[in-house]
Design an enzyme around this catalytic site. Structure first.
Site, short mmCIF file in Angstrom:
data_model
loop_
_atom_site.label_atom_id
_atom_site.label_comp_id
_atom_site.label_asym_id
_atom_site.label_seq_id
_atom_site.Cartn_x
_atom_site.Cartn_y
_atom_site.Cartn_z
N TYR A 1 0.93 -1.30 -0.05
CA TYR A 1 -0.31 -0.27 -0.34
C TYR A 1 0.84 1.79 0.28
CZ TYR A 1 -3.71 -3.52 1.24
OH TYR A 1 -4.57 -4.58 1.13
N PRO B 1 -11.72 -0.47 -3.22
CA PRO B 1 -12.84 -1.21 -3.60
C PRO B 1 -13.79 -0.34 -3.51
CG PRO B 1 -11.27 -2.52 -2.14
CD PRO B 1 -11.22 -0.85 -2.25
N HIS C 1 -7.67 1.15 1.44
CA HIS C 1 -7.62 -0.49 1.78
C HIS C 1 -6.29 -0.49 2.32
CE1 HIS C 1 -7.94 -4.70 1.45
NE2 HIS C 1 -8.35 -4.38 -0.07
N LYS D 1 -25.53 -20.15 -3.16
CA LYS D 1 -24.58 -21.26 -2.72
C LYS D 1 -25.27 -21.57 -1.98
CE LYS D 1 -24.14 -17.82 1.93
NZ LYS D 1 -23.54 -17.36 2.97
N LYS E 1 -24.19 -25.88 -1.82
CA LYS E 1 -23.91 -26.54 -0.79
C LYS E 1 -25.18 -28.01 -0.68
CE LYS E 1 -24.66 -22.44 2.52
NZ LYS E 1 -25.11 -21.63 3.61
N SER F 1 -18.33 -26.45 -1.24
CA SER F 1 -17.95 -25.37 -0.92
C SER F 1 -18.65 -24.54 -2.02
CB SER F 1 -16.33 -25.55 -0.52
OG SER F 1 -15.87 -23.75 -1.39
N PRO F 2 -19.70 -24.13 -1.80
CA PRO F 2 -20.11 -22.36 -2.92
C PRO F 2 -18.61 -21.38 -3.23
CG PRO F 2 -20.83 -22.45 -0.71
CD PRO F 2 -20.27 -23.49 -0.37
N THR G 1 -3.30 -10.88 4.39
CA THR G 1 -3.75 -11.66 3.19
C THR G 1 -3.03 -12.92 2.68
OG1 THR G 1 -4.05 -11.31 1.82
CG2 THR G 1 -6.25 -10.62 2.47
N SER H 1 -12.19 -12.30 -5.33
CA SER H 1 -12.41 -12.26 -3.80
C SER H 1 -13.44 -12.15 -3.97
CB SER H 1 -11.86 -10.60 -3.22
OG SER H 1 -11.74 -10.74 -2.20
N GLN H 2 -13.36 -12.98 -2.70
CA GLN H 2 -15.23 -13.17 -1.85
C GLN H 2 -15.21 -12.34 -0.70
OE1 GLN H 2 -18.53 -16.13 0.52
NE2 GLN H 2 -16.62 -17.27 -0.96
N1 COA Z 1 -20.52 -28.70 1.72
C1 COA Z 1 -21.90 -27.78 2.26
N2 COA Z 1 -21.59 -26.61 2.99
C2 COA Z 1 -20.38 -26.25 2.36
C3 COA Z 1 -19.35 -26.89 2.35
C4 COA Z 1 -19.47 -28.11 1.83
N3 COA Z 1 -18.63 -28.59 1.20
N4 COA Z 1 -18.13 -26.36 2.16
C5 COA Z 1 -18.79 -25.23 2.45
N5 COA Z 1 -19.64 -25.33 2.96
C6 COA Z 1 -20.59 -23.93 2.99
C7 COA Z 1 -20.13 -23.59 4.74
O1 COA Z 1 -20.65 -23.82 5.80
C8 COA Z 1 -21.04 -21.73 4.69
O2 COA Z 1 -21.98 -21.90 5.63
P1 COA Z 1 -22.83 -20.64 5.88
O3 COA Z 1 -23.11 -20.13 4.17
O4 COA Z 1 -23.77 -21.44 6.04
O5 COA Z 1 -21.53 -19.72 5.94
C9 COA Z 1 -20.54 -21.35 2.80
O6 COA Z 1 -20.34 -22.81 2.75
C10 COA Z 1 -19.58 -20.69 3.06
O7 COA Z 1 -18.61 -21.64 2.38
P2 COA Z 1 -17.33 -21.28 1.32
O8 COA Z 1 -18.24 -20.91 -0.50
O9 COA Z 1 -16.67 -23.20 1.63
O10 COA Z 1 -16.32 -20.19 2.30
P3 COA Z 1 -15.52 -20.24 2.87
O11 COA Z 1 -16.62 -19.25 3.74
O12 COA Z 1 -14.69 -20.89 3.79
O13 COA Z 1 -14.28 -19.14 2.82
C11 COA Z 1 -12.95 -17.99 1.43
C12 COA Z 1 -13.30 -19.50 1.75
C13 COA Z 1 -11.26 -17.94 0.99
C14 COA Z 1 -13.22 -17.06 1.03
C15 COA Z 1 -12.37 -17.41 2.80
O14 COA Z 1 -11.73 -17.96 3.88
C16 COA Z 1 -11.42 -16.03 3.67
O15 COA Z 1 -10.12 -15.82 3.80
N6 COA Z 1 -12.05 -15.15 3.16
C17 COA Z 1 -12.29 -14.01 2.98
C18 COA Z 1 -11.11 -13.03 2.10
C19 COA Z 1 -11.33 -11.75 2.31
O16 COA Z 1 -10.05 -10.97 2.92
N7 COA Z 1 -11.31 -10.66 0.89
C20 COA Z 1 -11.29 -9.63 1.16
C21 COA Z 1 -10.19 -9.20 0.47
S1 COA Z 1 -10.12 -7.29 0.72
#
Ligand code: COA
Length: 644
Positions: free
Chosen positions: A119, A132, A358, A436, A440, A445-446, A482, A571-572
């Site tokens: 940054y 963003p 950021h 998602k 699910k 994983s979504p 990150t 990014s999510q």
């Molecule tokens: N079966 C059924 N459900 C599942 C599943 C599976 N195999 N795997 C995951 N899920 C569910 C989770 O329980 C969660 O449920 P919820 O909606 O009730 O919360 C949902 O699906 C989302 O999970 P998933 O899609 O796997 O994503 P995650 O929450 O693990 O996130 C990352 C993954 C990489 C986005 C996260 O670890 C991360 O690091 N986030 C921060 C990113 C960040 O900082 N971004 C900004 C940068 S500026």
């Protein structure tokens, strides 16, 4: 997001001040929070320090990551370079030792480096390249009355969230059952980036100091006003009082001010020089100070959207422009202060959003604040928070003295923001067929599912895989930040090829989809557990630079350049509200892709640059939607399987 930084970092070779000195300086500058008893920091002391991954593991994974994006010839050449770097007693081990030493002296060997390299030393404009924008769902009001009504309630909502932070009562965030570092919440309010001639800085005004800020900045018609949101006893001002003060600001500013603010959208060296010069003037210095100290900013934008002339479907696009860069010099770009960490944007047509600088935090703490503030704003009528004695403190207009040379640079800056705005292609859309819930229900994983769809969309357009960056949070560790999930894997490459092969059966496609999802999930787990490759490689390179030795061949290799040329920067950023975040691409021929998966739909913000003939965000958006549907179809043809 922010892979641009790695690119920038590769170019720089300046000497870095000794580790501990720099770290202490940054900690002091950021008023680093010591863990306090209380709900919010209850888990802080139990968080581990960021580990340094084993060298051989990173080198092995680095080669795996290169495979899907390099030719066989380039890959083989790089294999030899990597092997030389990693040989026993070689350069790699020496640098690894240096990094381990750093990690033993610090709680987080990465975060201060990241702040500087990603940054503060990054010199391109923060607009589009760093900050963003977030588009909120449209509000019901139209016109200035409703605008001020909503702005008052939003301000009160943010102040309400601040109360939770200040009293340490925000609940601890968790990810996969693990408590997360809450430090970033402490830095998103009352903070500001400050331009420097060669390097910026960041300032934070902690709430626990006697002279803690009590005001916000309100921008209207390019004028900036300082407005107290607390009384002298630090009680939040009643909503009706906020509302009447906003009305006053509007009434007092019928004509636009000289758009000095636009300088904050400039190249950082340019703005840094002007800032330094302007700061010699007492009045300017006082106004800068007021902005830096303010808790956050609210931009009351002028109406630039017309239902009559613009097709209704363009509203999302209009909002995205306002959130990302203000829509240009004749729209609202001059009604911003892009250095301010949080700028809430409240338009006159129910168009609401946020722009955030950021350097102090990643998206999740920001969306937590958005969720709280929107909920508050929607559930708190204007006259609901009255107090008996209302202490009035009039909004104070910030004054600036500008010389002729600065006025000329303002004109340049207006042209530059318009060029930047004209260059960006924005495609914000809500994918409605499913959210998602679908992955699910298939025990997938979504996030991995969406990432795979992004891979497929890219392959549909370009016929090959490319270096892909997905942000993974390191907040499981003290002071977080990150790392990169590299979403283009050997498995995803096979998947996209099979998906495009008409001779393959759905069962074969589904089988490969599951393998690719599993690989993505493994990479995600590695990244959030401090076992990814990108920050480790960056750390090794920084140790080499600090030691004043040659940068090793592994980083001079063209394959390394290819591997960090992230044409897909993704990014999510999940939120409870139906918001869409977006950010610019990090390479000229790339895409910025941000998504907010909701249960039954997914919001996407896709950006690209017009100057790159090969990219097209609209087309990418279409291919992405098509890919999600293709994957749904494949899954519909096979029974659900084991959880991934
Ligand atoms: N079966 C059924 N459900 C599942 C599943 C599976 N195999 N795997 C995951 N899920 C569910 C989770 O329980 C969660 O449920 P919820 O909606 O009730 O919360 C949902 O699906 C989302 O999970 P998933 O899609 O796997 O994503 P995650 O929450 O693990 O996130 C990352 C993954 C990489 C986005 C996260 O670890 C991360 O690091 N986030 C921060 C990113 C960040 O900082 N971004 C900004 C940068 S500026």
């Amino acid at each position: 997001m922010l892979s641009v930084v790695t690119r920038h970092f590769m170019r720089q070779s300046a000497n870095i001040s000794p580790i501990m000195k720099a770290a202490e300086k940054t900690a002091a500058m950021l008023g680093r929070r010591q863990a306090q008893p209380g709900r919010m920091f209850a888990q802080q002391n139990s968080l581990a320090n960021l580990p340094v991954p084993p060298l051989q593991q990173t080198l092995y994974k680095y080669l795996l990551a290169l495979k899907p994006i390099l030719s066989t010839e380039d890959y083989e050449a790089t294999q030899a370079i990597v092997s030389e770097f990693g040989k026993p007693g070689g350069y790699g081990e020496k640098l690894q030792m240096g990094l381990i030493l750093r990690s033993q002296k610090m709680e987080n060997w990465l975060s201060d480096w990241w702040l500087d390299k990603a940054y503060l030393e990054f010199r391109s404009p923060v607009v589009m390249h760093v900050s963003p924008g977030v588009v909120f769902p449209r509000e019901n009001y139209r016109g200035v009355e409703g605008q001020l009504d909503f702005a008052s309630r939003l301000i009160a909502g943010v102040v309400d969230f601040k109360q939770l932070i200040d009293s340490n009562s925000l609940p601890v965030d968790y990810m996969s059952g693990q408590p997360l570092c809450m430090d970033q919440y402490y830095k998103i309010l009352s903070s500001c980036r400050v331009p420097g001639v060669k390097k910026d800085s960041v300032v934070l005004y902690p709430p626990n100091k006697p002279d803690a800020p009590r005001h916000i900045i309100v921008a209207y018609n390019n004028h900036l006003f300082s407005l107290d949101v607390y009384d002298s006893n630090r009680k939040p001002l009643p909503l009706t009082e906020l509302h009447s003060q906003l009305k006053r600001i509007v009434a007092e500013s019928p004509f636009p001010a000289i758009p000095l603010n636009i300088l904050t959208s400039e190249h950082r060296n340019v703005w840094g020089k002007i800032y330094k010069k302007m700061s010699k003037d007492k009045i300017n210095r006082a106004s800068f100070e007021e902005i830096k100290r303010s808790i956050f900013m609210v931009c009351l934008d002028k109406p630039v959207y017309s239902e009559e002339t613009d097709h209704i479907e363009n509203f999302a696009h209009h909002c995205a422009k306002q959130a990302l860069y203000g829509g240009g010099s004749t729209a609202n770009s001059c009604n911003r202060w892009f250095d301010k960490t949080l700028q809430f944007i409240v338009g006159a047509d129910g168009d609401i959003g946020l722009q955030y600088e950021h350097c102090t935090a990643e998206g999740p703490p920001i969306t937590a604040l958005i969720d709280h503030s929107l909920h508050y704003a929607h559930n708190t009528p204007l006259d609901s928070r009255q107090t008996l004695s209302i202490e009035r403190s009039a909004p104070k207009r910030l004054e600036f003295n500008l010389d002729r040379a600065t006025l000329e640079v303002i004109d340049d800056a207006k042209c530059n923001i318009d060029s930047l705005g004209n260059d960006v292609q924005i495609c914000c859309f809500s994918f409605e067929p499913f959210g998602k819930d679908l992955p699910k229900s298939q025990r997938i994983s979504p996030d991995a599912f969406i990432q795979l769809a992004i891979q497929l969309a890219f392959f549909k357009i370009y016929g090959h895989s490319t270096a892909t960056y997905e942000s993974a949070s390191l907040r499981k560790y003290k002071f977080g930040r990150t790392d990169t999930i590299r979403s283009a894997t050997i498995e995803s490459d096979s998947f996209v090829r099979i998906m495009m092969d008409q001779t393959k059966k759905p069962s074969e496609k589904a089988h490969q989809m599951r393998k690719a999802i599993q690989a993505h999930r493994e990479n995600t787990n590695a990244a959030i557990n401090g076992d990814a490759i990108d920050r480790h490689l960056l750390g090794l390179k920084l140790v080499a630079i600090e030691q004043g030795t040659n940068v090793p061949d592994i980083f001079m290799d063209t394959s390394y350049q290819t591997s960090v040329h992230f044409r897909l920067s993704t990014s999510q950023v999940p939120a409870k509200h139906d918001v869409t975040m977006l950010f610019g691409p990090v390479v000229p021929d790339g895409y910025g892709i941000c998504y907010n998966p909701q249960e039954d739909h997914i919001n996407f913000g896709v950006t690209a640059f017009n100057t790159a003939r090969e990219t097209d965000s609209q087309k990418f958006g279409q291919k992405l939607a098509e890919s999600l549907l293709d994957m749904q179809y494949v899954l519909s043809k096979v029974p659900p399987q084991a959880k991934l």
